[in-house]
Each structure stands twice: as structure tokens, then as C-alpha cells.
Design a protein around this motif. Structure first.
Motif, short mmCIF file in Angstrom:
data_model
loop_
_atom_site.label_atom_id
_atom_site.label_comp_id
_atom_site.label_asym_id
_atom_site.label_seq_id
_atom_site.Cartn_x
_atom_site.Cartn_y
_atom_site.Cartn_z
N TYR A 43 -5.79 -4.53 12.53
CA TYR A 43 -6.24 -3.66 11.43
C TYR A 43 -6.00 -2.20 11.79
O TYR A 43 -5.47 -1.42 10.99
N VAL A 44 -6.36 -1.84 13.03
CA VAL A 44 -6.17 -0.45 13.47
C VAL A 44 -4.68 -0.12 13.47
O VAL A 44 -4.27 0.95 13.00
N VAL A 87 0.84 -1.20 0.00
CA VAL A 87 0.00 0.00 0.00
C VAL A 87 0.88 1.26 0.00
O VAL A 87 0.69 2.16 -0.82
N VAL A 88 1.86 1.29 0.90
CA VAL A 88 2.71 2.48 1.02
C VAL A 88 3.47 2.71 -0.29
O VAL A 88 3.50 3.82 -0.83
N THR A 106 3.04 7.14 4.78
CA THR A 106 2.77 7.92 3.56
C THR A 106 1.71 8.99 3.82
O THR A 106 0.76 8.75 4.58
N LYS A 107 1.92 10.11 3.19
CA LYS A 107 0.93 11.21 3.30
C LYS A 107 0.00 11.17 2.09
O LYS A 107 -0.94 11.95 1.98
N LYS A 115 -2.75 2.80 11.16
CA LYS A 115 -1.88 3.82 11.74
C LYS A 115 -0.48 3.74 11.13
O LYS A 115 0.13 4.77 10.81
N GLU A 116 0.01 2.50 10.97
CA GLU A 116 1.36 2.34 10.40
C GLU A 116 1.39 2.91 8.97
O GLU A 116 2.29 3.70 8.63
N ILE A 117 0.41 2.53 8.16
CA ILE A 117 0.40 2.98 6.76
C ILE A 117 0.31 4.51 6.70
O ILE A 117 1.05 5.17 5.97
#
Ligand SMILES: Cc1cc2nc3c(=O)[nH]c(=O)nc-3n(C[C@H](O)[C@H](O)[C@H](O)COP(=O)(O)O)c2cc1C
Length: 332
Positions: free
Chosen positions: A56-57, A33-34, A67-68, A61-63
């Protein structure tokens, strides 16, 4: 890196390239994803790839910390998914910009997402469903055509996209069989505003699936892809491994009867889903002889494992070459 490709979809999502790294059960992860979003497209993942919900949460948060750029979450909106409301809420709380809905009514997702300014694309395989979601306020559709990995539609993209185009005002994103930039220019020529690519990303360094699964993607031809109802009860595309040949591509007779009977349907459908998901999970994560590997016909054009960034660059370069070649074929 090349310049940008401007379409109604890229304008809507404020991204550089109209390429979604499609949500794939058991395959999409934070790294994919990132990297997809950082490459100028948009990375997405099925919420259910992270279980239990706390994971999942954490993943959201990690993703979001890595990335912005916009990212997307796929929510299965049928009754088999007991987590859908919670999944939606957590995604919205964490600022997810795009939702992809599949297998049911997207009404609730559209309503809640729009309150947050997020966009919703709905998987469709025909015009009737596409018109319904357009009426519900969907921001676009993903036209899932024949040849796709996962729950492929029955219609050729050559027909499906122009058909949807006759009555839709919202952007159409083409999904199914796309693994080369020339395919992207072909579907944009048909009227699509973007592409959603799944199978190609299974053979990426970032995908954390068993190496044998990646090898199978590289070695398989389009003829190795068969449709089976054994995974979820709905036809899904898988590689025709010896194990798939052994168990067959149809549900056993008794299961089919129970699935279609109005008294037992509501128990049988989730049960088939659960059993299918379990076998997919085993095959994707560790060496086993029970190999049920989901993939689409584009396996025929996947020749090597690349990074997500390299896959984006390759698609974009090939797209550019293809558009240039085509324009040289215009009338003089
Ligand atoms: C391994 C695999 C898992 C998939 N899982 C999902 C899923 O969980 N939810 C979903 O909406 N689509 C799923 N899909 C479909 C993809 O999102 C996308 O529509 C499809 O991969 C596009 O076709 P392609 O594989 O030919 O590129 C899956 C596809 C594959 C190959």
C-alpha cells in the motif's frame, strides 16, 4: 478536451471535472487512479486493495510520483478493518488530498485529515446518517443510491439527492448507476455537486481484472444485477451468474442466526466478511466457475472497453450535449 465544469466539489478539490473514479475493492489500481486524476477528475482506491501494508505504501508513492493532481483513498471505518489507523497515517504522510469513508464512523478520519488540510467525503444512504457526518465535520457526502455497484443504498437517486439537499450544507456527490453524461447532468440538476462512478471503470483497459469479468459487465443488463448478503453480510450488488443462482443471495439460516446473536455476532460478522472477500478475490483475478462479480445496474449502458481517459472524455461530452439539449427545452 472541453472546458471545465465548476461546482462546489470541483472548487473544494481544485479539479476540472466533478467526476470521481470510485474506490472499488480488487478493481481500482494505480493506473486507474493516475489516469482519472490526470483526466481532470479524481482517482481513488480502497487502501485494502494493497496487502500487505508495505504494498500500500509503495502504491501511494508510485501514484504520487506519477501525478501531481489530487487523489483519494477509501478507508473502511468499521471494526472488520484492523488497518484503518495505519492506512490513514500513511496516506496523510504521502499527501493524499481526499478520503472516502464507508461502513462506520468517520470521526477519526475527519479529525486527522483536517490537520493535514485533506478533505473527507462519507458514504451515506439516508438523511439521518448524512446529518451525523455533517455534524462531525465531513466536507461532503457520497449519496449512494439504489442501482449502485457494491453496497448500494435502497433509495432512488431522484429522491435521495433532493432529500439530502433539504438539510445538508455540504456538497453531495451522487453515486449509483452513473455511466453516461446525461445521468451526470440529471444528478447535478437534482442538486449534486459531483458524481462517483464505479461500475463503468471495470470495463477499462487499466482495470486488471479477469477478462471474463469485463465481458460480463458489457453483456449484462440492469436486470442481471441482484442484491446478495453472502459477500459481506450487508446487501451488495452482484451479477446474477449461474454460481450466484446456485448459492442463493441469502446467508444460510445457521449463519444468519449466529450473525444476529449478541454472543456470536462479533466473531461471525468478520468471518462472513473474510469468506466473502476471498470468493470475490478469486472471481475477480482468475478464471473460475465460482463467479461472484460485483457490479451495479449501469452495466446496461456499458458497451465497450475503453481507456480511463476515453471514459472521462465520453462522460464529459455526453454531459455537455445533455445540458445543451435540456436548455433548448426551457420556457420560451
Ligand atoms: C466492484 C466494486 C467494488 C467496490 N468496492 C468498494 C469499496 O471497497 N469501498 C467502497 O467504499 N465502495 C466500493 N464500491 C462502491 C463504489 O465506490 C461506488 O460507490 C459505486 O460503484 C457507485 O455505483 P456504480 O457502480 O453504479 O457506478 C464498489 C463498487 C464496485 C462496483
Amino acid at each position: 478536451m472541453l472546458k471545465k465544469i465548476k461546482t462546489p466539489f470541483t472548487e473544494m478539490m481544485k479539479i476540472d471535472y466533478p467526476i470521481i473514479a470510485a474506490p472499488m475493492f480488487l478493481v481500482s489500481n494505480a493506473d486507474i487512479v493516475v489516469q482519472a486524476s490526470e483526466s481532470g477528475g479524481i482517482g481513488t482506491f480502497p487502501a485494502l486493495n494493497y496487502r500487505p501494508i508495505e504494498k500500500y505504501v509503495e502504491a501511494l508513492k508510485e501514484i504520487k510520483s506519477r501525478t501531481k493532481k489530487p487523489i483519494g483513498v477509501n478507508i473502511i471505518v468499521n471494526k472488520s478493518n484492523a488497518r484503518q489507523n495505519e492506512d490513514l497515517k500513511h496516506a496523510l504522510d504521502n499527501g493524499v488530498e481526499l478520503f472516502i469513508t464507508s461502513l462506520g464512523s468517520p470521526k477519526e478520519v475527519i479529525k486527522e485529515a483536517h490537520k493535514n488540510g485533506a478533505k473527507v467525503l462519507c458514504d451515506v444512504t439516508n438523511l439521518e446518517h448524512a446529518l451525523k457526518v455533517q455534524d462531525m465535520g465531513a466536507d461532503g457526502v457520497i449519496a449512494v443510491s439504489s442501482g449502485a455497484g457494491g453496497h448500494a443504498g435502497p433509495i432512488s437517486p431522484l429522491v435521495l439527492i433532493p432529500w439530502l439537499k433539504t438539510r445538508l450544507q455540504i456538497p453531495i456527490v451522487a453515486a449509483g448507476g452513473i455511466s453516461h453524461g446525461s445521468m451526470m447532468s440529471a444528478v447535478l440538476a437534482l442538486g449534486a455537486s459531483g458524481v462517483s462512478v464505479g461500475t463503468r471503470f471495470i470495463a477499462s483497459y487499466e482495470a486488471q481484472v479477469d477478462e471474463a469479468y469485463k465481458e460480463a459487465i458489457i453483456k449484462s443488463t440492469p436486470e442481471d444485477i441482484v442484491m446478495t448478503t453472502r459477500v459481506s453480510g450487508t446487501p451488495a450488488a452482484v451479477i446474477n451468474t449461474p454460481y450466484v443462482q446456485k448459492i442463493g443471495t441469502d446467508l444460510p439460516w445457521a449463519m444468519k442466526v449466529l450473525k444476529d446473536h449478541k454472543m456470536t455476532k462479533k466473531y461471525m460478522v468478520p468471518l462472513i466478511h473474510l469468506m466473502g472477500m476471498k470468493s470475490l478475490e478469486e472471481a475477480a483475478s482468475k478464471p473460475t466457475w465460482k463467479t461472484v462479480w460485483t457490479a451495479g445496474q449501469s452495466v446496461g449502458l456499458v458497451e465497450e472497453i475503453l481507456s480511463v481517459k476515453e471514459i472521462y472524455e465520453k462522460l464529459i461530452t455526453e454531459y455537455d450535449e445533455s445540458v445543451k439539449n435540456l436548455s433548448s427545452l426551457g420556457l420560451d
